[in-house]
Design an enzyme around this catalytic site. Structure first.
Site, PDB file in Angstrom:
ATOM      1  CB  VAL A  94       8.254  -0.640   8.553  1.00  0.00           C
ATOM      2  CG1 VAL A  94       8.231   0.886   8.600  1.00  0.00           C
ATOM      3  CG2 VAL A  94       7.647  -1.235   9.818  1.00  0.00           C
ATOM      4  CE  LYS A  95       5.740   0.876  -0.559  1.00  0.00           C
ATOM      5  NZ  LYS A  95       4.461   0.979  -1.254  1.00  0.00           N
ATOM      6  CB  VAL A  96      11.534   3.222   5.186  1.00  0.00           C
ATOM      7  CG1 VAL A  96      12.331   4.450   5.586  1.00  0.00           C
ATOM      8  CG2 VAL A  96      11.060   2.443   6.420  1.00  0.00           C
TER       9      VAL A  96
ATOM     10  CB  THR B  98      -0.860   0.044   1.283  1.00  0.00           C
ATOM     11  OG1 THR B  98       0.019   0.117   2.411  1.00  0.00           O
ATOM     12  CG2 THR B  98      -1.741  -1.181   1.415  1.00  0.00           C
TER      13      THR B  98
END
Ligand code: E4P
Length: 224
Positions: free
Chosen positions: A86-88, A27
């Site tokens: 976790v998208k960083v 997402t």
């Protein structure tokens, strides 16, 4: 190659899961906004709803852009469910946070990647996934799939463990080309996944098989 769906729509996630080919979900803040989800509480609840549908990894993106903020948000996201990644973003404090998350065992997806140099840095920091945006690279008349090929070659030479997650997929050909270029994962809209099904010779062939079957049955009935 693993198949992720790139959406925050629960209906589309369920539809892809129903096909039996879904390995995970990505997402981003734009996709969450598209579903009309706002406010941290609602956003976190929505991630939990996605994680209940899918067994595989679900990428949830941080909004913060400073190291402390990314760390705080990332830890909260990782606590939501075991399959959260976790998208960083690929920024200076993002790389610093990915290194720290790696040390403390939180899995990450380094996003907004547009060059092989960025890919090397993310792998050095220990990112679990790397997301090169191939559609957006094509949009500026560069070679998105070529970027995947280049990164795959570098990662193979260097023995990096980071998985290449081809993102910003716009059509079924992007999926095929990513597979050939060495992507470990593709994340796509449902329409691109369904696009893989299509071939006119399949439709013509099936119509002929069914017509022949029908004719043979009618002939058998007539001779009874
Ligand atoms: C990746 O994780 C992103 O969510 C996504 O693939 C971006 O795609 P777009 O360029 O079609 O917005």
């Amino acid at each position: 190659m693993k198949f992720f769906i790139d959406t925050a729509s629960l209906d589309q996630i369920k539809e892809a899961k129903d096909l039996g080919i879904l390995d995970g979900v990505t997402t981003n803040p734009s996709l969450m906004a598209k579903e009309g989800i706002s406010g941290l509480d609602n956003i976190y609840k929505h991630y939990q709803a996605i994680c209940k549908i899918v067994d595989g990894d679900v990428s949830a993106e941080v909004i913060s852009t400073d190291f402390e903020g990314i760390m705080k948000e990332g830890k909260m996201l990782a606590d939501l469910a075991e399959n959260i990644v976790v998208k960083v973003p690929m920024i200076r404090d993002g790389i610093k946070a990915i290194s720290r998350f790696t040390e403390i065992g939180i899995r990450t997806n380094c996003t907004l990647v547009f060059s092989a140099g960025q890919a090397i840095l993310a792998a050095k920091a220990g990112a679990t996934y790397l997301s090169p945006f191939i559609g957006r690279v094509d949009d500026i008349t560069w070679d998105g799939v070529g970027l995947i090929r280049e990164i795959a070659e570098i990662y193979a030479i260097q023995g990096y463990d980071t998985e290449i997650l081809a993102a910003s997929i716009r059509n079924a050909k992007h999926i095929v080309d990513s597979a050939l270029a060495g992507a470990d994962v593709v994340t796509c809209p449902l329409s691109s996944i369904l696009g893989l099904l299509k071939h006119p010779l399949t439709d013509i062939g099936l119509a002929n098989f069914l017509a022949d079957h029908q004719k043979a049955n009618e002939k058998a009935m007539a001779t009874k």
